[in-house]
Design a protein around this motif. Structure first.
Motif, PDB file in Angstrom:
ATOM      1  N   ARG A  26       0.818  -1.212   0.000  1.00 41.74           N
ATOM      2  CA  ARG A  26       0.000   0.000   0.000  1.00 41.74           C
ATOM      3  C   ARG A  26       0.854   1.266   0.000  1.00 41.74           C
ATOM      4  NH1 ARG A  26      -5.119   0.095  -1.777  1.00 41.74           N
ATOM      5  NH2 ARG A  26      -6.409  -1.506  -0.821  1.00 41.74           N
ATOM      6  N   GLN A  57      -6.111  -9.581   0.008  1.00 46.13           N
ATOM      7  CA  GLN A  57      -7.334  -9.048  -0.582  1.00 46.13           C
ATOM      8  C   GLN A  57      -8.373 -10.142  -0.761  1.00 46.13           C
ATOM      9  OE1 GLN A  57      -7.934  -5.874  -0.917  1.00 46.13           O
ATOM     10  NE2 GLN A  57      -5.872  -5.362  -0.232  1.00 46.13           N
ATOM     11  N   THR A 162      -7.916   8.747   0.554  1.00 41.84           N
ATOM     12  CA  THR A 162      -8.119   8.405  -0.854  1.00 41.84           C
ATOM     13  C   THR A 162      -8.289   6.910  -1.058  1.00 41.84           C
ATOM     14  OG1 THR A 162      -5.710   8.331  -1.163  1.00 41.84           O
ATOM     15  CG2 THR A 162      -6.825  10.421  -1.625  1.00 41.84           C
ATOM     16  N   ALA A 163      -8.142   6.109   0.008  1.00 35.68           N
ATOM     17  CA  ALA A 163      -8.330   4.662  -0.039  1.00 35.68           C
ATOM     18  C   ALA A 163      -8.631   4.203   1.381  1.00 35.68           C
ATOM     19  CB  ALA A 163      -7.083   3.966  -0.594  1.00 35.68           C
ATOM     20  N   THR A 165      -7.163   2.388   3.511  1.00 35.59           N
ATOM     21  CA  THR A 165      -6.052   2.351   4.464  1.00 35.59           C
ATOM     22  C   THR A 165      -5.293   3.669   4.513  1.00 35.59           C
ATOM     23  OG1 THR A 165      -4.591   1.442   2.758  1.00 35.59           O
ATOM     24  CG2 THR A 165      -5.756  -0.126   4.162  1.00 35.59           C
ATOM     25  N   ARG A 166      -5.872   4.738   3.965  1.00 30.73           N
ATOM     26  CA  ARG A 166      -5.188   6.018   3.920  1.00 30.73           C
ATOM     27  C   ARG A 166      -5.961   7.070   4.709  1.00 30.73           C
ATOM     28  NH1 ARG A 166      -3.573   5.746  -2.483  1.00 30.73           N
ATOM     29  NH2 ARG A 166      -1.931   4.188  -2.251  1.00 30.73           N
ATOM     30  N   THR A 188      -0.492   6.305   5.091  1.00 31.96           N
ATOM     31  CA  THR A 188      -0.964   4.974   4.726  1.00 31.96           C
ATOM     32  C   THR A 188      -0.731   4.045   5.908  1.00 31.96           C
ATOM     33  OG1 THR A 188      -0.465   5.318   2.381  1.00 31.96           O
ATOM     34  CG2 THR A 188      -0.701   3.047   3.121  1.00 31.96           C
TER      35      THR A 188
END
Length: 202
Positions: A26, A57, A162-163, A165-166, A188
């Motif tokens: 990531r 995932q 933005t994701a 994990t962010r 992250t």
């Protein structure tokens, strides 16, 4: 009658080493050089990194996936520490695990009384010295966690990640000449990745 086809060999266990590779995957978008050095330190190949991320995932997205709290315990083992924590008036537990790649950090999972995971990220290890964060020059990749940056440059405002994990923070920080700038920082898994002056997202 011919020989019976052999059974498909079981997948190897997903280990703490694999989990560290997931964290690195990531971070590779922002800091490929640091990730490359860390991967070498773990003795892992680029294929190992991609495969670990693929398997993680698949576990997360599987309809038969175990709950997140159980998944972290199955991969990382018994937490090295379980700490009481109060978040917004609610009591929860902070499960923490050491990771060889970042000896001064811990991977922390905040678990509600009903075992729902509220958050999962890297935090400073208890007793480990926090970084000195005074100016923009101190905000180098991997130098600090979300909480440390928020405290050092208070008041900080949370930005939408933005994701999944962010995380993002907006705050004001001075450069080496004392000139103050609006800053947007991106993290992250709770670890600083990059900073942009001017208040715009990196």
């Amino acid at each position: 009658m011919g020989p019976m086809p052999s059974a498909k060999p079981p997948a190897s266990p997903f280990t703490p080493l694999d989990f560290q590779l997931v964290l690195l995957r990531r971070m590779a978008d922002h800091n490929p050089g640091l990730v490359e050095d860390a991967r070498h330190a773990l003795g892992a190949s680029p294929t190992d990194l991609r495969e670990a991320n693929r398997r993680w995932q698949a576990m997360v997205r599987s309809p038969r996936s175990r709950p997140a709290a159980a998944r972290y315990r199955s991969v990382l083992g018994t937490p090295g520490a379980v700490l009481p924590r109060r978040v917004g008036g609610l009591d929860c537990e902070a499960w923490q695990w050491p990771l060889p790649l970042w000896p001064d950090l811990r991977f922390e999972v905040l678990v509600a009384p009903d075992r729902v995971v509220w958050n999962a990220w890297l935090v400073r290890a208890p007793g480990a010295p926090a970084p000195a964060l005074r100016t923009l020059d101190d905000l180098t990749p991997w130098s600090c966690t979300v909480d440390e940056a928020a405290r050092a440059f208070a008041p900080a405002r949370a930005l939408e990640g933005t994701a999944p994990t962010r995380w993002g923070l907006a705050f004001t920080a001075a450069d080496g000449r004392g000139v103050r700038h609006e800053v947007a920082a991106e993290f992250t898994w709770g670890l600083l990745q990059r900073v942009a002056a001017g208040g715009r997202r990196p």
